[in-house]
Every structure is written in C-alpha cells, then in structure tokens.
Design a protein around this motif. Structure first.
Motif, PDB file in Angstrom:
ATOM      1  N   ASP A  12     -10.022  -8.630  -2.366  1.00 23.84           N
ATOM      2  CA  ASP A  12      -9.505  -8.883  -3.710  1.00 23.84           C
ATOM      3  C   ASP A  12      -8.630  -7.713  -4.135  1.00 23.84           C
ATOM      4  O   ASP A  12      -8.407  -6.769  -3.373  1.00 23.84           O
ATOM      5  N   ASP A  13      -8.113  -7.771  -5.359  1.00 22.63           N
ATOM      6  CA  ASP A  13      -7.191  -6.730  -5.824  1.00 22.63           C
ATOM      7  C   ASP A  13      -7.837  -5.348  -5.801  1.00 22.63           C
ATOM      8  O   ASP A  13      -7.203  -4.362  -5.431  1.00 22.63           O
ATOM      9  N   ALA A  14      -9.103  -5.281  -6.195  1.00 22.82           N
ATOM     10  CA  ALA A  14      -9.798  -3.992  -6.201  1.00 22.82           C
ATOM     11  C   ALA A  14      -9.940  -3.439  -4.779  1.00 22.82           C
ATOM     12  O   ALA A  14      -9.791  -2.227  -4.551  1.00 22.82           O
ATOM     13  N   GLY A  15     -10.211  -4.321  -3.838  1.00 25.84           N
ATOM     14  CA  GLY A  15     -10.334  -3.889  -2.451  1.00 25.84           C
ATOM     15  C   GLY A  15      -9.019  -3.387  -1.891  1.00 25.84           C
ATOM     16  O   GLY A  15      -8.979  -2.376  -1.161  1.00 25.84           O
ATOM     17  N   ARG A  16      -7.925  -4.054  -2.236  1.00 26.02           N
ATOM     18  CA  ARG A  16      -6.621  -3.591  -1.771  1.00 26.02           C
ATOM     19  C   ARG A  16      -6.235  -2.276  -2.426  1.00 26.02           C
ATOM     20  O   ARG A  16      -5.621  -1.406  -1.780  1.00 26.02           O
ATOM     21  N   MET A  17      -6.600  -2.098  -3.686  1.00 26.29           N
ATOM     22  CA  MET A  17      -6.317  -0.826  -4.347  1.00 26.29           C
ATOM     23  C   MET A  17      -7.122   0.301  -3.709  1.00 26.29           C
ATOM     24  O   MET A  17      -6.653   1.444  -3.609  1.00 26.29           O
ATOM     25  N   ARG A  18      -8.331  -0.004  -3.270  1.00 23.87           N
ATOM     26  CA  ARG A  18      -9.138   1.002  -2.562  1.00 23.87           C
ATOM     27  C   ARG A  18      -8.400   1.484  -1.314  1.00 23.87           C
ATOM     28  O   ARG A  18      -8.352   2.683  -1.040  1.00 23.87           O
ATOM     29  N   LEU A  19      -7.802   0.559  -0.582  1.00 27.66           N
ATOM     30  CA  LEU A  19      -7.044   0.946   0.610  1.00 27.66           C
ATOM     31  C   LEU A  19      -5.804   1.760   0.237  1.00 27.66           C
ATOM     32  O   LEU A  19      -5.457   2.722   0.936  1.00 27.66           O
ATOM     33  N   ALA A  20      -5.165   1.409  -0.862  1.00 29.77           N
ATOM     34  CA  ALA A  20      -4.006   2.181  -1.314  1.00 29.77           C
ATOM     35  C   ALA A  20      -4.408   3.613  -1.668  1.00 29.77           C
ATOM     36  O   ALA A  20      -3.696   4.576  -1.363  1.00 29.77           O
TER      37      ALA A  20
ATOM     38  N   ILE B 216       0.839  -1.200   0.000  1.00 31.07           N
ATOM     39  CA  ILE B 216       0.000   0.000   0.000  1.00 31.07           C
ATOM     40  C   ILE B 216       0.875   1.250   0.000  1.00 31.07           C
ATOM     41  O   ILE B 216       0.615   2.204  -0.750  1.00 31.07           O
ATOM     42  N   ARG B 217       1.914   1.244   0.802  1.00 32.15           N
ATOM     43  CA  ARG B 217       2.818   2.398   0.813  1.00 32.15           C
ATOM     44  C   ARG B 217       3.549   2.543  -0.525  1.00 32.15           C
ATOM     45  O   ARG B 217       3.732   3.649  -1.023  1.00 32.15           O
ATOM     46  N   SER B 218       3.944   1.416  -1.109  1.00 29.76           N
ATOM     47  CA  SER B 218       4.681   1.476  -2.376  1.00 29.76           C
ATOM     48  C   SER B 218       3.841   2.085  -3.495  1.00 29.76           C
ATOM     49  O   SER B 218       4.388   2.681  -4.438  1.00 29.76           O
ATOM     50  N   GLN B 219       2.518   1.941  -3.412  1.00 32.34           N
ATOM     51  CA  GLN B 219       1.644   2.526  -4.415  1.00 32.34           C
ATOM     52  C   GLN B 219       1.544   4.048  -4.256  1.00 32.34           C
ATOM     53  O   GLN B 219       1.007   4.726  -5.142  1.00 32.34           O
ATOM     54  N   ASN B 220       2.055   4.558  -3.157  1.00 33.96           N
ATOM     55  CA  ASN B 220       2.000   6.001  -2.882  1.00 33.96           C
ATOM     56  C   ASN B 220       3.382   6.545  -2.527  1.00 33.96           C
ATOM     57  O   ASN B 220       3.505   7.476  -1.738  1.00 33.96           O
ATOM     58  N   GLN B 221       4.410   5.973  -3.153  1.00 35.93           N
ATOM     59  CA  GLN B 221       5.775   6.320  -2.761  1.00 35.93           C
ATOM     60  C   GLN B 221       6.076   7.804  -2.965  1.00 35.93           C
ATOM     61  O   GLN B 221       6.794   8.419  -2.160  1.00 35.93           O
ATOM     62  N   TYR B 222       5.519   8.388  -4.029  1.00 32.43           N
ATOM     63  CA  TYR B 222       5.773   9.811  -4.280  1.00 32.43           C
ATOM     64  C   TYR B 222       5.237  10.660  -3.136  1.00 32.43           C
ATOM     65  O   TYR B 222       5.922  11.556  -2.623  1.00 32.43           O
ATOM     66  N   LEU B 223       4.012  10.384  -2.700  1.00 33.06           N
ATOM     67  CA  LEU B 223       3.426  11.147  -1.603  1.00 33.06           C
ATOM     68  C   LEU B 223       4.140  10.860  -0.289  1.00 33.06           C
ATOM     69  O   LEU B 223       4.325  11.763   0.541  1.00 33.06           O
ATOM     70  N   TRP B 224       4.531   9.612  -0.086  1.00 31.92           N
ATOM     71  CA  TRP B 224       5.274   9.265   1.126  1.00 31.92           C
ATOM     72  C   TRP B 224       6.564  10.083   1.204  1.00 31.92           C
ATOM     73  O   TRP B 224       6.876  10.688   2.240  1.00 31.92           O
ATOM     74  N   GLU B 225       7.303  10.108   0.115  1.00 28.69           N
ATOM     75  CA  GLU B 225       8.561  10.863   0.095  1.00 28.69           C
ATOM     76  C   GLU B 225       8.319  12.358   0.212  1.00 28.69           C
ATOM     77  O   GLU B 225       9.098  13.075   0.853  1.00 28.69           O
ATOM     78  N   ALA B 226       7.228  12.838  -0.382  1.00 31.75           N
ATOM     79  CA  ALA B 226       6.902  14.259  -0.283  1.00 31.75           C
ATOM     80  C   ALA B 226       6.663  14.669   1.163  1.00 31.75           C
ATOM     81  O   ALA B 226       7.053  15.761   1.587  1.00 31.75           O
ATOM     82  N   MET B 227       6.031  13.794   1.943  1.00 29.18           N
ATOM     83  CA  MET B 227       5.808  14.108   3.353  1.00 29.18           C
ATOM     84  C   MET B 227       7.085  13.935   4.154  1.00 29.18           C
ATOM     85  O   MET B 227       7.401  14.751   5.016  1.00 29.18           O
ATOM     86  N   GLN B 228       7.849  12.893   3.865  1.00 27.42           N
ATOM     87  CA  GLN B 228       9.085  12.664   4.611  1.00 27.42           C
ATOM     88  C   GLN B 228      10.131  13.752   4.367  1.00 27.42           C
ATOM     89  O   GLN B 228      11.011  13.980   5.207  1.00 27.42           O
ATOM     90  N   THR B 229      10.037  14.426   3.235  1.00 27.98           N
ATOM     91  CA  THR B 229      10.997  15.491   2.910  1.00 27.98           C
ATOM     92  C   THR B 229      10.339  16.865   2.917  1.00 27.98           C
ATOM     93  O   THR B 229      10.915  17.832   2.420  1.00 27.98           O
TER      94      THR B 229
END
Length: 223
Positions: free
Chosen positions: A184-192, A7-20
């Motif tokens: 399922d995959d769609a449900g996990r993408m919803r969480l991402a 889930i975090r890997s699907q949002n790596q850009y935003l994660w890094e934007a907050m960390q920096t």
C-alpha cells in the motif's frame, strides 16, 4: 511511472547530492587526489564482507528460487572476483591491508546498511542495494566516457559501467518494482525512506575519503 522511479523521485535531493558529490566530479574531471583514492579503496574493500552479509540476508528472505539463484551468483562475484580485484588494486597502489580504526562514517555505512538487512524484509534489502548499485551505475556511465589516467580508478569505473553490473542494477530495480506493487502507499513510502537512508549513508561514506587526518596504510616495502 515505475515504482523504482517514484522511489528515487522522493529522494531527488539526495540523489543529486550523490551524483554531484566532489568524489564523483573529481573523477569526472580526472583530478581525484591519489590519497583520496587510496582511502576510498581501503574503505570499499572493508565493506565487501558487509555486502556479502547483506546479500546473504536477501538470499534467506528471497521469495522464490529465481531470486535465490541470482543472489547466489552475486555472492560468488563478491566473495571471489571482487576480492581478487582488490588484491591487485592494493598491490598497484601500495595500499596496506591493516590501518587505523575506520572513520565513523565508514563504520556507520556498514552498520547502517547491515542493520536494515538484518531487521528488514526482502523488499527493504533490494531497495537499499538498488540505491547503491543504481547510483554507481549512473555516475560511472558518465565517468566512463572520459577515462581516468589512473589505471586502477579507470578499471573501477569501467567495472561499474559494464553490462554485467548494469544488468544487476536493473534486476534490483525490477525486484523493487515487483515488491512495491504488492504494497500500500505506506509500504511504498517505507521503501522510499530506506532508499534515502542508503543514499545518505553513501554520501557520508564517500566524504570520509577526503579526511586527511586518516592515514592511508602503506604496503610493506612502501614506507
């Protein structure tokens, strides 16, 4: 790979934007302007009640007694210990309790996170709170290695780098892993997607602390 890591890997850009984010890097460099810190603490204090409501929704939607017990402890810490901490913080920094209407980004953060909790299921709630607490724990662990010279900021960072807080973030990750495993995959993408929404709200919230047009309320006797 754990579902929470995916889930975090699907949002790596935003994660890094907050960390920096400059709020984080200013703290790590011990150069956060005092008025920015005062705004941030005022905004964060205003969010505590919303956080209580969010975890309250999680309690109502929790799948079992083990989760309910953990959430009750979290609610107790938010409604008691953290509010006392902010009282001491405001007194130390001369922050008043009444200010101008909050900036849009601060309101959007509260309404956005609460809206997800109200409309979503248990998995949605633990996902957005995982985003917040995992994010805080990560940068505070770094910042804790170079303590701020400002006492209340140093204490705030330490609070989010202590085992109690980090274990809470780990618990949320474990809950998300368990919930995501049943989807399922769609449900996990919803969480991402929800994880990304929470991170963007956090980014905008922290940026609002730099809005010099928003006057920091002063405590009585500190005019």
């Amino acid at each position: 790979m754990r579902h929470s890591d995916w889930i975090r890997s699907q949002n790596q850009y935003l994660w890094e934007a907050m960390q920096t984010h400059r709020f984080v890097t200013d703290i790590e460099k011990d150069q956060l302007p005092l008025d920015v810190l005062r705004r941030y603490f005022f905004f964060e204090h205003a969010f505590v009640e919303t956080a209580v409501l969010i975890f309250g929704h999680a309690l109502l939607k929790a799948p079992g007694f083990a989760q309910q017990r953990k959430l009750i402890a979290t609610l107790s810490a938010l409604s008691e210990a953290q509010l006392v901490w902010f009282q001491d913080c405001f007194a130390a920094l001369g922050i008043g309790t009444k200010g101008s209407p909050l900036p849009k980004a601060v309101d959007d953060f509260a309404t956005g996170m609460l809206g997800i909790a109200e409309d979503g299921d248990y998995a949605a709630i633990v996902t957005i709170m995982m985003a917040a607490e995992w994010m805080y724990g990560t940068w505070c662990m770094r910042a804790h290695q170079h303590p701020s010279t400002e006492p209340m900021l140093r204490a705030w960072v330490q609070l989010h780098a202590e085992p109690d807080f980090l274990s809470g973030a780990d618990w949320l990750r474990a809950e998300v892993d368990r919930e995501a495993a049943a989807l399922d995959d769609a449900g996990r993408m919803r969480l991402a997607d929800l994880f990304g929404r929470a991170l963007q709200l956090e980014i905008d919230f922290h940026e609002a602390a730099y809005d010099s047009t928003w006057p920091v309320p002063k405590a009585e006797g500190n005019a």
